[in-house]
Each structure stands twice: as C-alpha cells, then as structure tokens.
Enzyme design. Structure first.
Site, PDB file in Angstrom:
ATOM      1  N   CYS A 119     -26.007  10.347  -0.162  1.00 54.08           N
ATOM      2  CA  CYS A 119     -26.211  11.744   0.252  1.00 54.08           C
ATOM      3  C   CYS A 119     -27.587  11.998   0.834  1.00 54.08           C
ATOM      4  O   CYS A 119     -27.895  13.127   1.233  1.00 54.08           O
ATOM      5  CB  CYS A 119     -25.962  12.681  -0.933  1.00 54.08           C
ATOM      6  N   HIS A 164     -20.511  25.733  10.940  1.00 59.71           N
ATOM      7  CA  HIS A 164     -21.053  24.949  12.051  1.00 59.71           C
ATOM      8  C   HIS A 164     -22.582  25.023  12.070  1.00 59.71           C
ATOM      9  O   HIS A 164     -23.195  25.303  13.097  1.00 59.71           O
ATOM     10  CB  HIS A 164     -20.438  25.364  13.395  1.00 59.71           C
ATOM     11  N   HIS A 202     -25.106  13.959   6.719  1.00 55.76           N
ATOM     12  CA  HIS A 202     -23.649  13.819   6.585  1.00 55.76           C
ATOM     13  C   HIS A 202     -23.050  15.220   6.631  1.00 55.76           C
ATOM     14  O   HIS A 202     -23.747  16.176   6.984  1.00 55.76           O
ATOM     15  CB  HIS A 202     -23.281  13.045   5.306  1.00 55.76           C
ATOM     16  N   GLU A 255     -17.146  20.763  -2.272  1.00 59.19           N
ATOM     17  CA  GLU A 255     -17.646  19.949  -1.152  1.00 59.19           C
ATOM     18  C   GLU A 255     -16.613  18.958  -0.655  1.00 59.19           C
ATOM     19  O   GLU A 255     -16.563  18.647   0.527  1.00 59.19           O
ATOM     20  CB  GLU A 255     -18.837  19.113  -1.632  1.00 59.19           C
ATOM     21  N   HIS A 275     -19.570  18.103   5.366  1.00 52.19           N
ATOM     22  CA  HIS A 275     -18.403  18.401   4.533  1.00 52.19           C
ATOM     23  C   HIS A 275     -17.640  19.580   5.128  1.00 52.19           C
ATOM     24  O   HIS A 275     -18.209  20.419   5.831  1.00 52.19           O
ATOM     25  CB  HIS A 275     -18.810  18.822   3.110  1.00 52.19           C
TER      26      HIS A 275
HETATM   27 ZN    ZN Z   1     -17.016  19.383  14.370  1.00 57.78          ZN
END
Ligand code: ZN
Length: 232
Positions: A149, A182, A153, A221, A155
């Site tokens: 983590c 986003h 990255h 998550e 989720h």
């Molecule tokens: Zn995307």
C-alpha cells in the site's frame, strides 16, 4: 457439450486514462474487476473444460504486476484504459490458456452517483443507511518499503452513511461524491494518508457540517475489507 467458464479477479490499481469518463484524465483508481472467459468442449475425464486453478495459475504473474500498482507504469500497457488493460491481459494469458475466449475489465463500482437505501441489519448492528461508490487513487508513503500500500494504487470505495433522516442525508451525498470521485485522495484537503480509518473520520466530519443525526460511516476499500465508524 460446449461451455464457457468465467473466473473473476480484482486488482487494486491507479491510472490516468482520458477514456475513463469525463474525469478520467485526473489521477484516480479502481478495484478493477477482471473476468477471464475460457470456452470449449467438455472432453476431460474429470468432467470439466479446465481446472479453475489453471486459470488462476496463468493469471498470477500478471496479477502480481497489476495489483497495488500504477497502470500508467506497467511495461507494454500503452493504453491503461479498461479496454487497453483487457487487450494486454488477453495477450499475456493466451500462451498459457489456449482456450481463452475473452477478457473483460470493468470497475467494481456503480460508475456513477447512484445511492441505494439499505435496510437495518440487526445481525451486524447496522442502522438504515445509504450506500454509494466512488473511484479513487491513494498511497500510504509513511509505510515501510515493500508494503503493497506504500506506492500509488487505487480502489473502488463503497461508502455507507446512516442518519435518522435519510432523505436529508441523501441531499448532502452528492457534494461528498464530487469531492472524492476520480481523485487522488492524498491531495484532497484534510485527508492526508487515506487509510479507511482516516477516510471514515474525514467523511464523518464532512457530513456532520450539515447533518446533526449522523450515526454511522462505513468505508469499504475492497470486496473483503471495511471499516465502521460510529462517531467516537
Ligand atoms: Zn478509471
């Protein structure tokens, strides 16, 4: 007898992809749902087309590259969109899986602001609440080297929030969604290192500015892990 077998996996990854909706060019991420479809005749004496574990074995080296990664940095993945990732996976899987028919990649969330009302769950001690999902990236740079983590990255986050007056709460969820969806959560003011725990507290504070009878915030998550916060 001809059949299709579908095996589904999830990888937690970040990307920037202008193809990914109106805000796709912003740094964000998803729980990418990967469906691997193989097809053919059932001829094995075992009564199956292929052992599901063979699909997992073929996928594993690719999963290791993708999970908890930034897709924009994966070698050979020139277009890190859902379609580009599906094509990259198809190319990588085909040598080990000649029966491969198709790879489908989607996000694990609703893909839009679409809250759902959930009933009280006495077994889990959860009140009536609203649930929606958003898609975001994060990193936890304070973690030691080698922790998955630590790097960038992403989720698909599922959020649940409860209050006595759910209609009033509903009216304040879109602002919350727009603040988080986003986005790279580390850059959202006040979140910092976006663990589920800190995100629960941040969402609680955000909603409490307008809602005085908030009673629960849940942040999920991944498919199998969630954090529950009741305000103290
Ligand atoms: Zn995307």
């Amino acid at each position: 007898m001809n059949v299709e077998l579908v095996k589904e996996y999830y990888v937690e990854a970040a990307h920037c992809a202008p193809e990914c909706g109106v805000n796709g060019a912003r740094q964000h991420g998803h729980s990418f749902r990967i469906e691997i479809v193989v097809a053919g005749p059932v001829e094995s004496p075992y009564g199956w087309l292929i052992d599901f574990s063979e699909i997992t074995g073929a996928f594993e080296p690719l999963r290791r590259q993708l999970d908890h990664s930034d897709l924009n940095k994966i070698p050979g993945l020139e277009t890190p969109s859902f379609e580009g990732l599906a094509a990259w996976l198809d190319k990588g899987l085909r040598p080990a899986l000649p029966m491969l028919k198709e790879v489908r990649v989607t996000a694990a969330g609703a893909g839009d602001f679409a809250p759902q009302e959930l009933d009280e769950d006495l077994f889990r001690n959860l009140p009536r609440r609203l649930r929606f999902s958003f898609e975001a990236a994060q990193s936890l740079p304070h973690l030691p080297d080698g922790h998955p983590c630590r790097g960038l990255h992403g989720h698909t986050y599922h959020v649940e929030a409860g209050a006595m007056d759910l209609m009033r709460l509903w009216g304040h969820l879109r602002g919350l969604y727009e603040a988080l969806d986003h986005r790279y959560l580390n850059e959202v003011a006040g979140i910092g290192a976006a663990t589920s725990e800190r995100l629960c507290a941040w969402i609680w504070d955000f909603l409490s500015r307008s809602i005085d009878d908030l009673n629960i915030v849940v942040v999920q998550e991944t498919n199998s892990a969630r954090c529950i916060y009741r305000g103290k």
